[in-house]
Design an enzyme around this catalytic site. Structure first.
Site, PDB file in Angstrom:
ATOM      1  N   LYS A 294      -4.164   3.613   2.707  1.00 47.41           N
ATOM      2  CA  LYS A 294      -5.294   2.842   2.176  1.00 47.41           C
ATOM      3  C   LYS A 294      -6.434   3.755   1.739  1.00 47.41           C
ATOM      4  CE  LYS A 294      -3.970  -1.194   4.868  1.00 47.41           C
ATOM      5  NZ  LYS A 294      -4.072  -1.818   6.195  1.00 47.41           N
TER       6      LYS A 294
ATOM      7  N   ILE B  81     -10.189  -8.816   2.093  1.00 45.16           N
ATOM      8  CA  ILE B  81     -11.526  -8.329   1.709  1.00 45.16           C
ATOM      9  C   ILE B  81     -11.481  -7.813   0.274  1.00 45.16           C
ATOM     10  CG2 ILE B  81     -13.373  -6.675   2.243  1.00 45.16           C
ATOM     11  CD1 ILE B  81     -12.100  -6.294   4.990  1.00 45.16           C
TER      12      ILE B  81
ATOM     13  N   LYS C 150       0.821  -1.232   0.000  1.00 40.97           N
ATOM     14  CA  LYS C 150       0.000   0.000   0.000  1.00 40.97           C
ATOM     15  C   LYS C 150       0.841   1.261   0.000  1.00 40.97           C
ATOM     16  CE  LYS C 150       0.428  -2.036   4.026  1.00 40.97           C
ATOM     17  NZ  LYS C 150       0.007  -2.935   5.041  1.00 40.97           N
TER      18      LYS C 150
ATOM     19  N   GLY D  95      -6.699  -6.267   3.266  1.00 43.05           N
ATOM     20  CA  GLY D  95      -6.192  -7.646   3.316  1.00 43.05           C
ATOM     21  C   GLY D  95      -6.999  -8.557   2.406  1.00 43.05           C
TER      22      GLY D  95
ATOM     23  N   VAL E  82      -5.463  -2.932   0.191  1.00 42.63           N
ATOM     24  CA  VAL E  82      -6.478  -2.363   1.094  1.00 42.63           C
ATOM     25  C   VAL E  82      -7.369  -3.500   1.590  1.00 42.63           C
ATOM     26  CG1 VAL E  82      -8.379  -0.718   1.360  1.00 42.63           C
ATOM     27  CG2 VAL E  82      -6.521  -0.233  -0.260  1.00 42.63           C
TER      28      VAL E  82
ATOM     29  N   GLY F 182      -2.843 -10.098   8.087  1.00 46.81           N
ATOM     30  CA  GLY F 182      -2.489 -11.494   8.364  1.00 46.81           C
ATOM     31  C   GLY F 182      -2.053 -12.190   7.094  1.00 46.81           C
TER      32      GLY F 182
END
Ligand code: HSE
Length: 415
Positions: free
Chosen positions: A200, A131, A100, A129, A127, A298
């Protein structure tokens, strides 16, 4: 067989190799091609890795190998990631990244180079992770004018705040836990000072509004000054404190863009986003509110998004995905001191009664809030919407009357 290189073998990089190797069959079905990791670039030694034969310390091995069509840059930081990414794009290789910092600082330039060389530069993992958010904004919500994006964009700070709110844990202990769990940046200041969330929201704002919004255009404040007293007042007000990255399109066409702790009401969809989870609300003029939720940091969640971008590149080796924005000069951004919003204030004064009266005179819309176990000289209140410049002047007048303002936190009235 499509040959891939992975630059960086840290938390995310090792996850990328693991996901590619463990999901070979599924990836083959979805991309109609077999992927192979040909190189892993890292300056460190990994003699016990099952992929020890793939390691190189020499970037030129990747650059000069025409078989390598897609490169995952998961090194983090701007240098040398910027030079390596640029060289790969110029050599006709698509690049995907979770970086990022690089996208937020050099995105417009790298997207232009990708366009000029008919390759892709994709950054779904940068941005949120795991998702999906870049593709939904650029594809699924493309028919909308985006009115606002507001999100909990940093897992580490959300984890720390949740530990403070639920377990009364100290800031330092919660940060240590987040680092052990692999959520935090190498330099945790990037998390706790808000820079990671800023990068982000810059990426999301650039994507939504078509011009590069650089981090230096954005007011950025982290959570280092957050106290358990503020957390308790937020609860008594009817909400929680969250670190929010927000960009709103104002009636004058300018963008109100900021990263700062905010009080949000308990009823907000973002209020229940806890631990390392991220939540991103996108308000479209046709869709209304759409909320994305999941693990924002993660190893495997982030690797999942990187590998999805690799698959997308493999499916589009001869054509470009349309993810693009132009360079920007900051003229789209409303100066922070001209933005307006309500605030929460916590203060102390020797004569608390006189100070509260003075506050009521200076902030005519104010409402006092209370908490259990408040200090003898402490009081707190929330105000109506005010321009930042006026907030500062009025707070200075309050302090001139012998009051010490200890916290000022934005209230997100519309989330
Ligand atoms: N340090 C980041 C976070 C990692 O805590 O959200 C994911 O970008």
């Amino acid at each position: 067989m499509v040959q891939v290189a992975v630059m960086g073998h840290g938390v995310v990089g090792s996850g990328v190799v693991e996901v590619i190797m463990n999901h070979r069959d599924g990836i083959m079905k979805r991309s109609d091609a077999e992927l192979n990791v040909k190189y892993i670039l890292d300056i460190r030694e990994f003699p016990d890795s099952p992929y020890a034969d793939k390691f190189t310390k020499n970037f030129d091995d990747i650059l000069n190998d025409d078989e390598v069509k897609v490169v995952a840059e998961v090194m983090g930081g701007v240098h040398p990631a910027y030079d390596f990414t640029k060289a790969c794009l110029l050599a006709g290789k698509s690049v995907v990244t979770s970086n990022k910092e690089l996208v937020a600082t050099k995105g417009a330039e790298l997207l232009q180079i990708a366009k000029d060389n008919n390759v892709n530069y994709l950054f779904e993992a940068s941005v949120g992770g795991g998702i999906p958010i870049i593709r939904p904004i650029s594809l699924c919500l493309a028919a909308n004018e985006v009115i606002e994006v507001a999100g909990i964009l940093n897992g580490t700070t959300n984890f720390i705040l949740a530990k403070m709110i639920k377990d009364s844990m100290s800031f330092e202990d919660a940060l240590k836990m987040a680092q052990q769990l692999g959520y935090a940046e190498r330099n945790p200041a990037a998390d706790v000072e808000g820079h990671d969330a800023c990068r982000k929201i810059c990426i999301l704002a650039s994507l939504c509004y078509g011009k590069h919004i650089y981090p230096e255009f954005v007011h950025t404040q982290g959570i280092t000054k957050m106290t358990l007293a503020d957390v308790a007042y937020a609860a008594s007000w009817g909400g929680v404190v969250k670190l929010i990255g927000q960009v709103k399109k104002l009636d004058d066409g300018k963008l109100d863009i900021t990263v700062e702790p905010m009080l949000i009401e308990k009823s907000s969809q973002l209020a229940g986003v806890d631990d390392v989870f991220n939540g991103i609300l996108v308000r479209g003029d046709s869709t209304g509110d759409v909320v994305f939720y999941g693990k924002g940091a993660g190893k495997l969640p982030t690797a999942s998004a990187v590998v999805a971008d690799i698959i997308d590149c493999v499916k589009h080796l001869k054509e470009r995905k349309f993810v693009f924005w132009e360079d920007g000069d900051g003229s789209l951004v409303k100066p922070y001191e001209k933005t307006e919003y309500p605030i929460y204030i916590r203060a102390e004064a020797e004569d608390k009664k006189a100070a509260a009266e003075k506050a009521a005179e200076l902030f005519p819309d104010m409402k006092v809030i209370v908490r259990a176990d408040a200090g003898e000289n402490e009081f707190a209140f929330v105000t109506g919407s005010m321009k930042v410049a006026d907030q500062e002047k009025t707070i200075a007048a309050l302090e001139a009357a012998g009051v010490t303002v200890q916290s000022k936190i934005r209230i997100a009235a519309d989330l």
